[in-house]
Design a protein around this motif. Sequence first.
Motif: not given
Length: 960
Positions: A563-565, A568-569, A768
């Motif tokens: 969930n942390n785009s 950069g995940f 994505n």
Amino acid sequence: MRIKNLALASLFLCIPAHFVHSQDSKVTNTSKLIHISEFVPLESTNPNQKLATQVSETLSLELREKSYIVEKSQGSGLRDRLTKAKEENVLFLIEGFYEKQNESSSLNLYAQAYDPSTGFVVDAFNLTDEIFQTKELNINSADLLEPDSQRIQKFSKKLAQLLRSNSRKKENRENIEQYVLNSKISSSNKFAITSDEKASEDATAQVFDLLANQVTTSATKIARKTSEAPNIVSVISDKEIKDYGRISLNDILYQLPGFSPSMDYDRRTVSSRGIYEGWNNNHLMLLMDGVQFNDNLYGSAYTSEITPVSLIKSLEVIRGPGSALYGSNATNGVININTYTGKDLKGEIRTRVRAGDSGTRIYDFTTGNTGQIFSYVMTYNNYSTNGNNYQSHDGSGRTNEFGYLRKFTTNDARGNDYVFLRLDGEGALKGLSIQYHRQNWNFQTGHGWLWRIPDVKENMSESRQMASVKYTSNITDKLTQEYVLRYQEHNINWNMRFAENGAYDGFYPAGMTEYLKTGAKDILSRGQWTYILPNGGSLLGGVEGTIFKYGGDKEHYSNINVNNSIDGFPPFSADNGQRKLGPWLEWIKDKPIQKGAAFAQLTSGKVFNRLVEFTLGMRYDETVIHYRGIDQPKQDTLGNPANLFINPDDPNNSSNTPYVNEALGPPFIPNEKRVFRKTNPRLGIVFFPTSNLTIKAMTGTAYREPSVTELFGANTFSLASNPRKLKPEIIRTSELAIDWLAFKYLNLRANYFLTRFENQIAYSVANNNLSTNIYTLVNDGAEMEALTSYKMISGFANFSVVRRRNEHIQDSTVAKEPNQVSWVPAQTANGGINVKWEKLTSSFSVHWQGKVRRRASDLGSIDPVSGYGPLDPSTFVKNDVSTYQPIFYGSQYPVYRSKSVSEWISVNFRIGYQLMENVNFAFFVSNLLNHYQPLIKNNLYPFDYVNEGRRFMFDLSATF
């Protein structure tokens, strides 16, 4: 799991078998009733009543041991005995002779089995020493002498086995030739035997039925000849499926007009009429005996080998839309599987084993029977293969020490097993049908979820349980009712490997993994009523409803913060620690989705001097979805409460990930709503200028609402959600068709179609793999086919062509190609021939696929203003007339992809031989010419999929 399923299958078999046996002991079952006439002496042999009685009693005992009911035939002559047997619905009437020259000669016995319904001999057997009685052979008869009782016992056992293997009363011409026509009994007796010409024709009657008399029910829900149905319908029999060596529904569809092979991710799918099909949905509706059978998570029809063909009695395929009757997903076609009943099998046990290279093994077991209260069918199928493992580039951009793209071995091992149980009510329960399906399958992801071929073996498995209850009965002689209740449970157990160790320049030292164990359920109900009009027409109406429920995941973990785009995940921790993830479909957790529909259809019957028939259908569908706005779209005005709460699974908040308490509800996480509504009309006009020619004109609309996985994926790399913007697909189709029985052995069909496919949903590389409406396409085309059968030969041939008339691009990463069919072949052709000669059966089939054009965006970046493909040499370098060197993911390296995927041909061959009466052996070769068969990978990737090379398989089947 397989052992468990085998045990379950055995239990299913034993219970109904025991029940049926117990019922047979209480009541006379006419389907097992045999009449035996008194055996009489042949020619001048002296009558021997004791011998005749001994033959009848021994034969009767042997038949009773095989669960037959035996009675002595009554009547003064053969005609009289046949009449009485027909009146009592007798399975066989046995007539026979005996011959005993003297005490030093063996007893000769002759038997003929009549079908009372036709009056013809259908089987025969003799136990004689005729060949040794010829003058040319000087053999001492004492050397051949056997006791009469031993001869009678041997004769009875063989005849009983023969009758049991021929429960369908098919004419066994080979036995009739040997034991009647070429036997000495034919010199002094006349038998009711079909002529040689008629026997040859009867042997291909099943194929001929497909040409002139085959019936479809899926087209209008009313039994109609395929030539008269207001649809383009193909009907395929179980015999044709077996004779051509077909393993899956895909194998069947690929050789029908208008369809072509496709592949995306690990999934083998099927494209139709110029429309490319991806992994998410194949736009087909699958029915199982008229009940919707599509998957509840993706809405797709499973047409690969995970749906076995062993339970198919016949298959109906409708090309074109079917939403006016069946609703969402019935857009490109409808497939109806008609399964076997207990009355079809009549106690038979059918077994089949197939084995070939690449570790391919297929096991089939089918049995069924009838009883006083119900009939049953039980089928088990097991399939496993190492798959198509070949060296290929992927989308990772990994290179070797020379700067060239590296190749890796695709992982394609897969397997499945399938249990099917069907119960049909008899007597007071007639009209009741209960089915249970359980399928389990496992697979590898080939080129990987993110186009990076995995460096370790994945553990991907799924299962479905389907149970349905259908009740049909007559309210009056003209009014019928039907009620359906179907339950589906789909479970997923995925251990996904998105990237290898050290992926993305070491950003993921331990690679990218995600583990998911989840599932969903749905219940479908339907009520339907049909009224038969006086002129042969009908009025049909009904209502239908579905409830879908997802209650969360059993387990869901990953080593990356999906969930942390912004960052950069990133990995959760340097030590590859696994953290719990939120629900896979969090948007709709514990929020059931309700669907309702009403449909009606009027068929006029033949009017205007029986020259024309009209069919008008219409269906209204409405889906109401309540979901939670987990992305908090109104947090700017309502505030974000995430910082007020700590994740209880992570008390130290080491992931630095905001956590929202699901129980808060509004105003922090608003409840939202989407409604999909669509009315789909359909009009069909069938004109009957002659008894052998029909002309059809059809028009209508169909639609597919986005599936739950296309709308509501969350907390995962396997899905990307689009709950607010995704639009339903709408298909408008007009068709004109001709169906002509040119003469008795040749059926010619041709049709023209014009289709507008709006808002096709596919995964977009721009977001994505977000599910996106990528384009609207307008295609037209023609499909032509010929079906033929003559005596022991049958065959088919078809040709399809499609053109792109126009298109509207909705995804900025897809290049415009408004005048060119792309991603699918514009032309396909198929042909096949099947020959049966005595004990030998052989088939030969061919599939030709024309070249497949890429879009310009498959070869480089497109102009964001014009929407057309790369023309700037700095972006797209032309090396020769057909190959290109694109700039791929910002780094330049030699990657060669032609402007189009070359045409190819596939040839399959099968030859079978009847080893014994109930045992057959066959050898099957697919892709006989070992032709290179690429399947396009759309978008900008340096690889295409490749079909399997030459494969062989041994096939052994036996019926008991």
